[in-house]
Design an enzyme around this catalytic site. Structure first.
Site, mmCIF file in Angstrom:
data_model
loop_
_atom_site.group_PDB
_atom_site.id
_atom_site.type_symbol
_atom_site.label_atom_id
_atom_site.label_comp_id
_atom_site.label_asym_id
_atom_site.label_seq_id
_atom_site.Cartn_x
_atom_site.Cartn_y
_atom_site.Cartn_z
ATOM 1 N N ASN A 7 0.872 -1.169 0.000
ATOM 2 C CA ASN A 7 0.000 0.000 0.000
ATOM 3 C C ASN A 7 0.913 1.224 0.000
ATOM 4 O OD1 ASN A 7 -1.819 2.006 0.498
ATOM 5 N ND2 ASN A 7 -2.534 1.197 2.462
ATOM 6 N N ARG A 90 -2.693 -2.300 -3.151
ATOM 7 C CA ARG A 90 -3.885 -1.573 -2.710
ATOM 8 C C ARG A 90 -3.961 -0.297 -3.540
ATOM 9 N NH1 ARG A 90 -6.116 1.008 2.887
ATOM 10 N NH2 ARG A 90 -8.013 1.666 1.875
ATOM 11 N N HIS A 179 -13.051 2.664 0.784
ATOM 12 C CA HIS A 179 -13.038 1.562 1.757
ATOM 13 C C HIS A 179 -13.817 0.352 1.225
ATOM 14 C CE1 HIS A 179 -12.710 4.715 5.238
ATOM 15 N NE2 HIS A 179 -11.504 4.229 4.969
ATOM 16 N N ARG A 240 -11.030 14.943 9.293
ATOM 17 C CA ARG A 240 -11.816 15.420 8.146
ATOM 18 C C ARG A 240 -13.231 15.771 8.587
ATOM 19 N NH1 ARG A 240 -10.762 10.334 4.502
ATOM 20 N NH2 ARG A 240 -8.599 10.079 5.122
ATOM 21 N N GLU A 383 -8.313 -5.864 5.053
ATOM 22 C CA GLU A 383 -8.223 -5.512 3.638
ATOM 23 C C GLU A 383 -7.040 -6.189 2.967
ATOM 24 O OE1 GLU A 383 -8.708 -1.675 5.484
ATOM 25 O OE2 GLU A 383 -9.380 -0.895 3.564
#
Ligand code: ADP
Length: 401
Positions: A7, A90, A179, A240, A383
Site C-alpha cells: 500500500n 492496494r 473503503h 476530516r 483488507e
C-alpha cells in the site's frame, strides 16, 4: 506461494507478506518518511513477534522497497525476491473503469492516471508503487484491488450529485465511495457468521478509523456509501469534516482564505481534532472527556449523532436492515462509540446488549440481545487479506489460460 501486499502512499509503504498455503502473515511492516532526510523501515515477524527497525535515508520508493526486501531476506523470511511470485497492490481510485479486482497491466495504469484528478493525494503514489514493484520484481504477477470498485453497483440516483449534469459528462464528477474492500469483506464475514447468504441480506457496514465511511449493502451489492467523489464527504472523521454546507467555500474565499489553507482546514484540522481540539484519536478524546473537557464531549456527541443519522438513512434507503456491522480501529475497539451510535434505535429493532458490547475488542461477535430484530456485529476488517486472496486468485486464473 508468497503474496506481497503493498500500500503505497506519498511518504510511506505499508506491506504484508502472506504465505498462501494457510493465508498466514509471515511478516509485515512499514517504510516511513520516504523523501525526508531520515527514514525508517520496520518489520514484524509474525511467528515470533520479533520486531526489527532500520533507520536510513529513503530518498524514494525504490530504496524503501529494496530495504524492505533486504530485511525480509536478512531475517530468512524469504530466500530472495524470486520467492515472491505475486504482488497485490492496494489501489485507490478507478473512476468508473473497474468494478472488481484487476490484473495490473499498462492499460490499468493508464486508466488510473486518467483518474489522478479525482484522487490527487493517492493515485499518483499508487502508480509509483506499482511501477517500482514492476522494476524490482520483473518476473512477478501484479494484481490490485481498488477502494472504489465495490461501490460501482450504486444506482445513479445515489451516486449523482444534484448539480449541472454537464460536470458529470465533462469531468466524471459524481460520488464513488471508498473503503470498498473493507465494506465488502466485513459484509461477507457477517453473512457467514449469521449463516445466511449475503445475497439475501440488507446490512449497514460502518468502517470507523482515521477515515470513516458507512455503506448500505443490499443483496451483496453496495447501494449507497457516505464518502463521495473524494474521501472528504460523509461521516465526521478524525481530522476530516465530512458533510458540510458547500457554501462554506464561498464564505472562506470572501474571508480571504486561500484554497490550500481551506483544503488543509477541511482535511487535516476538522473532525474530532478540529471540534475537540485534542486529537484525532478516540482514546485521547475519551481521556479528555473523563477529565471534564466539554469540547471533546461535543466532538464525540457530533461524531456518534452523525453516524446514527446515516444508519437511519440507510435503513430507510434499503427499506429495512438485518444487521449493522462495526469495523475499523474505532468500530472494532470503541464500545462507547458503538453504544452511543445505537442509542435510540430501539424503535427500528436495534437492541444492543450492553454486557456483550462493553469490553469487546477486535473480535467477530454479535453484541445485540437475542430479541434484537436487527443484529449488531463487530467484525474485524482485513483488507490486506482480501488483496492477497484476490491477487492470488487472478494469478491462478491467468496461469490456467
Ligand atoms: P486507519 O483509518 O488509519 O486504517 P484504523 O482503522 O487503524 O485507522 O483506526 C485508527 C483509529 O482507531 C485511531 O485513531 C483511534 O481513534 C481508534 N482506536 C484504535 N484503538 C482504539 C481503542 N482501543 N479505543 C478507542 N479507539 C481506538
Amino acid at each position: 506461494m508468497k503474496v506481497f501486499v503493498v500500500n503505497c502512499g506519498s511518504s510511506s509503504i505499508k506491506y504484508q507478506l502472506f504465505d498462501m498455503q494457510d493465508e498466514s502473515v509471515v511478516g509485515k511492516g512499514i517504510a516511513e518518511k520516504i523523501g525526508l532526510p531520515m527514514g525508517i523501515v520496520s518489520l514484524k515477524i509474525e511467528g515470533t513477534g520479533e520486531k526489527v527497525e532500520r533507520e536510513l535515508p529513503l530518498p524514494n520508493h525504490e530504496v524503501a522497497l529494496a530495504t524492505i526486501l533486504e530485511l525480509l531476506t536478512a531475517k530468512n523470511i524469504i530466500r530472495d525476491k524470486a520467492d515472491i511470485g505475486v504482488i497485490g497492490h492496494r489501489l485507490v481510485h478507478a473512476g468508473e473503469f473497474y468494478h472488481s479486482s484487476v490484473v495490473v497491466t499498462e492499460d490499468v495504469l493508464e486508466k488510473m492516471t486518467e483518474c489522478n484528478d479525482l484522487a490527487p493525494l493517492h493515485n499518483p503514489h499508487n502508480i509509483t508503487g506499482v511501477k517500482t514493484c514492476q522494476k524490482l520484481f520483473p518476473g512477478a504477477f501484479h494484481g490490485g484491488c481498488f477502494d472504489t470498485a465495490f461501490h460501482q453497483t450504486m444506482p445513479d440516483y445515489a451516486y449523482m450529485y444534484p448539480i449541472d449534469h454537464s460536470w458529470y459528462e465533462k469531468y466524471k464528477v459524481r460520488r464513488y465511495g471508498f473503503h470498498g474492500t473493507s465494506h465488502g469483506y466485513v459484509a461477507q464475514q457477517a453473512a457467514e457468521f449469521l449463516k445466511k447468504p449475503l445475497a439475501k441480506l440488507r446490512v449497514i457496514t460502518a468502517h470507523l478509523g482515521n477515515g470513516s465511511s458507512i455503506a448500505a449493502i443490499s443483496n451483496g451489492e453496495s447501494v449507497d456509501t457516505s464518502m463521495g467523489m473524494t474521501p472528504l464527504e460523509g461521516l465526521m472523521m478524525g481530522t476530516r469534516c465530512g458533510d458540510i454546507d458547500p457554501a462554506l467555500v464561498f464564505f472562506a474565499a470572501r474571508k480571504g482564505v486561500s484554497l490550500d489553507d481551506f483544503d488543509k482546514l477541511l482535511n487535516k484540522k476538522s473532525g474530532m481534532m478540529g471540534v475537540g481540539g485534542i486529537s484525532n484519536d478516540m482514546r485521547d478524546n475519551w481521556k479528555a472527556i473523563h477529565e471534564g473537557n466539554k469540547r471533546a464531549e461535543l466532538a464525540m456527541k457530533m461524531f456518534t449523532y452523525r453516524l446514527k443519522k446515516y444508519i437511519g438513512a440507510y435503513a430507510a434507503a434499503m427499506g429495512g436492515v438485518e444487521a449493522i456491522i462495526f469495523t475499523g480501529g474505532i468500530g472494532e475497539n470503541d464500545w462507547d462509540v458503538r453504544k452511543m451510535a445505537c442509542e435510540g434505535l430501539e424503535y427500528m429493532g436495534v437492541e444492543l446488549d450492553p454486557d456483550k458490547n462493553k469490553g469487546l475488542r477486535s473480535k467477530l461477535a454479535d453484541i445485540s440481545k437475542p430479541s434484537s430484530k436487527v443484529k449488531v456485529l463487530v467484525v474485524p476488517t482485513n483488507e490486506e487479506l482480501v488483496i492477497a486472496r484476490e491477487s492470488y486468485r487472478l494469478y491462478n486464473e491467468t496461469k490456467k489460460r
